[in-house]
Write an enzyme that holds these catalytic residues in place. Structure first.
Site, PDB file in Angstrom:
ATOM      1  N   ARG A 128     -24.866  35.344 -71.407  1.00 57.66           N
ATOM      2  CA  ARG A 128     -26.115  34.953 -70.764  1.00 57.66           C
ATOM      3  C   ARG A 128     -26.789  33.930 -71.674  1.00 57.66           C
ATOM      4  O   ARG A 128     -26.593  33.941 -72.891  1.00 57.66           O
ATOM      5  CB  ARG A 128     -27.040  36.155 -70.581  1.00 57.66           C
ATOM      6  CG  ARG A 128     -26.460  37.298 -69.746  1.00 57.66           C
ATOM      7  CD  ARG A 128     -27.420  38.488 -69.704  1.00 57.66           C
ATOM      8  NE  ARG A 128     -26.927  39.560 -68.843  1.00 57.66           N
ATOM      9  CZ  ARG A 128     -26.196  40.584 -69.257  1.00 57.66           C
ATOM     10  NH1 ARG A 128     -25.868  40.667 -70.546  1.00 57.66           N
ATOM     11  NH2 ARG A 128     -25.796  41.521 -68.424  1.00 57.66           N
ATOM     12  N   LYS A 161     -28.371  42.993 -72.701  1.00 57.38           N
ATOM     13  CA  LYS A 161     -29.508  43.672 -72.075  1.00 57.38           C
ATOM     14  C   LYS A 161     -29.582  45.123 -72.535  1.00 57.38           C
ATOM     15  O   LYS A 161     -28.568  45.791 -72.676  1.00 57.38           O
ATOM     16  CB  LYS A 161     -29.377  43.620 -70.543  1.00 57.38           C
ATOM     17  CG  LYS A 161     -29.697  42.268 -69.940  1.00 57.38           C
ATOM     18  CD  LYS A 161     -29.711  42.346 -68.428  1.00 57.38           C
ATOM     19  CE  LYS A 161     -30.143  41.025 -67.806  1.00 57.38           C
ATOM     20  NZ  LYS A 161     -30.174  41.085 -66.327  1.00 57.38           N
ATOM     21  N   HIS A 188     -26.664  29.780 -65.819  1.00 60.33           N
ATOM     22  CA  HIS A 188     -26.172  31.054 -65.297  1.00 60.33           C
ATOM     23  C   HIS A 188     -24.911  30.854 -64.457  1.00 60.33           C
ATOM     24  O   HIS A 188     -24.038  31.724 -64.416  1.00 60.33           O
ATOM     25  CB  HIS A 188     -27.249  31.732 -64.466  1.00 60.33           C
ATOM     26  CG  HIS A 188     -27.048  33.213 -64.326  1.00 60.33           C
ATOM     27  ND1 HIS A 188     -26.935  34.057 -65.421  1.00 60.33           N
ATOM     28  CD2 HIS A 188     -26.917  34.002 -63.232  1.00 60.33           C
ATOM     29  CE1 HIS A 188     -26.760  35.304 -65.004  1.00 60.33           C
ATOM     30  NE2 HIS A 188     -26.741  35.296 -63.676  1.00 60.33           N
ATOM     31  N   ARG A 210     -21.799  31.151 -66.545  1.00 63.58           N
ATOM     32  CA  ARG A 210     -21.388  32.546 -66.786  1.00 63.58           C
ATOM     33  C   ARG A 210     -20.687  33.105 -65.553  1.00 63.58           C
ATOM     34  O   ARG A 210     -19.659  33.771 -65.665  1.00 63.58           O
ATOM     35  CB  ARG A 210     -22.625  33.364 -67.135  1.00 63.58           C
ATOM     36  CG  ARG A 210     -22.413  34.869 -67.221  1.00 63.58           C
ATOM     37  CD  ARG A 210     -23.706  35.511 -67.722  1.00 63.58           C
ATOM     38  NE  ARG A 210     -23.875  36.888 -67.275  1.00 63.58           N
ATOM     39  CZ  ARG A 210     -23.392  37.948 -67.919  1.00 63.58           C
ATOM     40  NH1 ARG A 210     -22.681  37.784 -69.019  1.00 63.58           N
ATOM     41  NH2 ARG A 210     -23.601  39.162 -67.476  1.00 63.58           N
ATOM     42  N   HIS A 220     -21.864  44.152 -67.991  1.00 60.25           N
ATOM     43  CA  HIS A 220     -22.474  44.779 -66.821  1.00 60.25           C
ATOM     44  C   HIS A 220     -22.471  46.293 -66.979  1.00 60.25           C
ATOM     45  O   HIS A 220     -21.458  46.885 -67.335  1.00 60.25           O
ATOM     46  CB  HIS A 220     -21.703  44.421 -65.546  1.00 60.25           C
ATOM     47  CG  HIS A 220     -21.943  43.021 -65.072  1.00 60.25           C
ATOM     48  ND1 HIS A 220     -21.089  42.362 -64.205  1.00 60.25           N
ATOM     49  CD2 HIS A 220     -22.949  42.144 -65.336  1.00 60.25           C
ATOM     50  CE1 HIS A 220     -21.553  41.159 -63.959  1.00 60.25           C
ATOM     51  NE2 HIS A 220     -22.678  41.000 -64.644  1.00 60.25           N
ATOM     52  N   TYR A 265     -17.874  39.395 -57.686  1.00 64.15           N
ATOM     53  CA  TYR A 265     -16.973  38.275 -57.919  1.00 64.15           C
ATOM     54  C   TYR A 265     -15.732  38.353 -57.047  1.00 64.15           C
ATOM     55  O   TYR A 265     -15.095  37.339 -56.803  1.00 64.15           O
ATOM     56  CB  TYR A 265     -16.588  38.225 -59.403  1.00 64.15           C
ATOM     57  CG  TYR A 265     -17.774  37.955 -60.286  1.00 64.15           C
ATOM     58  CD1 TYR A 265     -18.353  36.695 -60.324  1.00 64.15           C
ATOM     59  CD2 TYR A 265     -18.358  38.961 -61.039  1.00 64.15           C
ATOM     60  CE1 TYR A 265     -19.468  36.444 -61.097  1.00 64.15           C
ATOM     61  CE2 TYR A 265     -19.465  38.726 -61.817  1.00 64.15           C
ATOM     62  CZ  TYR A 265     -20.019  37.468 -61.847  1.00 64.15           C
ATOM     63  OH  TYR A 265     -21.129  37.226 -62.608  1.00 64.15           O
TER      64      TYR A 265
END
Length: 317
Positions: free
Chosen positions: A169, A194, A262, A265, A288, A297
Site C-alpha cells: 500500500r 494495517k 493503489h 497494488r 488481507h 481478483y
C-alpha cells in the site's frame, strides 16, 4: 475552532475541539494508524462536522452530537449523494463518523443511539481496476521522467517498484524508515501493515537496487529512525506527491485514469493470479485479513479473460 496539521478547520465548541484532539491522539498513539490513514479519517470527520454547521445553524458541541437524530445523519448522506459522491466513499466516511461516536461513548463524552442503526447507501461493489502488463511496464520505465531532479526521479522509481513489485500500500511504502532499507541481494523485507500486522514480502532484485540508487543520489541524510522516502525539501514524502507524479505521467503517456498508486497494488495481485499464483499466497502477500477481499481478483481476472475471448475467438460477437 478545531484545526488539524493539514489546516482542516471547522467551527466547534471548546469541548468538541478538545475531543477531536483526543481522538486524533488516540488514533496516532494507540491505534498507531499511518499518517496517510489519519489524514483520510480526519478529512471524513471534519467534512461531516462542517456539514452540521450549515445543517444545524452553527458550531456544534458534544451535547449537540448526542442529540443528533437519524434524520440528521440521513441528511448528511443525502447531501453527499447530491454532490454525486460514490456510495463506497459515503460508506467509508460514515464508518469514520461511527468510529468517532464509539470513541466518544467509550470515553464517557457523548452517546448517540441513532447512528448505531443507520444504514449506509447501497451501491454496486466495484472491482479493482488493474493495469495491463504493458501499462504497468510503461509506468515502471517512465515514472522518473519529468522529475525536476535526478534523485527525485530515482525516488519515484523506487516507490513505484514497491507498489507494483511487492504489492505494498502507498502508506506502507511511505512508512518505511532508513533502518528498513533492504540490502542489495536481499530477497524479502518485513512490512507493518494495517492494524500493525506484520508480514514478510518477497523482493525482486531490482527493488533493493532501485532503493540503493535513490539513497546514493538523495542530497539529504536519512537516519535509521527517520522516513526512508523524502520530499523535495527533505521532509517525509507525502502520498499526494506520488499520486500527482502518476497523474502527470498518465497524461503524458495517454495511460488510463485508473493509473493510481493503489491500482499498481491491484495490478501486482491480478498479474500474479493470471500467472498461476495461489490465492491464499496472494492474500498473505497483500496483508488481507480476509480471503474474501483477495477473491475479488478472481473476478477481475475472469473479466480480463472474457475480453480476450470476445476479441480473439472467431465465433465471438
Amino acid at each position: 475552532m478545531a484545526q488539524s496539521e493539514n489546516q482542516l478547520i471547522v467551527p466547534t465548541s471548546p469541548d468538541l475541539g478538545k475531543a477531536l484532539s483526543g481522538w486524533q491522539a488516540w488514533l496516532t498513539h494507540e491505534r498507531r494508524v499511518s499518517p496517510h490513514t489519519l489524514d483520510g479519517y480526519r478529512r471524513d470527520l471534519f467534512t461531516f462536522l462542517t456539514f452540521l454547521v450549515s445543517h444545524r445553524g452553527g458550531p456544534q458541541s458534544l451535547q449537540d452530537l448526542a442529540e443528533l437524530t437519524a434524520a440528521d445523519f440521513r441528511a448528511y448522506l443525502a447531501e453527499r449523494a447530491r454532490r454525486n459522491m460514490k456510495a463506497s466513499s459515503s460508506n467509508r466516511a460514515l464508518s469514520v463518523v461511527r468510529g468517532f461516536f464509539r470513541w466518544l461513548q467509550k470515553n464517557g463524552l457523548a452517546e448517540n443511539s441513532a447512528i448505531v442503526t443507520l444504514r449506509g447507501p447501497k451501491g454496486e461493489q466495484s472491482l479493482p481496476r488493474a493495469l495491463t502488463t504493458y501499462e504497468a511496464k510503461t509506468v515502471m520505465e517512465e515514472v522518473g521522467a519529468g522529475a525536476t531532479e535526478d534523485w527525485i526521479a530515482k525516488r519515484n522509481s523506487a516507490v513505484v517498484l514497491l507498489l507494483y513489485g511487492a504489492g505494498l500500500r502507498i502508506g506502507e511504502a511511505l512508512s518505511l524508515q532508513g533502518a528498513d532499507t533492504p540490502a542489495i541481494g536481499q530477497d524479502s523485507c518485513r512490512i507493518v501493515g494495517k492494524g500493525r500486522k506484520e508480514r514478510i514480502v518477497p523482493l525482486l532484485s531490482i527493488v533493493p537496487e532501485a532503493i540503493a540508487a535513490y539513497r546514493d543520489a538523495c542530497p539529504y541524510s536519512i537516519a535509521d529512525d527517520e522516513p526512508l522516502f523524502l520530499g523535495a525539501r527533505g521532509g517525509p514524502l507525502r502520498a499526494r506527491i506520488v499520486q500527482l507524479s502518476l497523474q502527470k505521467l498518465r497524461r503524458q503517456l495517454g495511460l488510463p485514469e485508473t493509473t493510481t498508486p493503489h491500482a499498481l497494488r491491484h495490478s501486482f495481485a491480478t498479474h500474479l493470479l493470471a500467472g498461476g499464483g495461489d490465492l491464499r499466497v496472494i492474500q498473505e502477500l497483500l496483508g488481507h485479513a480476509s480471503l474474501s477481499t483477495t477473491q475479488r481478483y478472481t473476478a477481475v481476472d475472469a473479466a480480463a479473460l472474457i475480453k480476450v475471448y470476445e476479441k480473439a475467438h472467431p465465433r465471438a460477437g
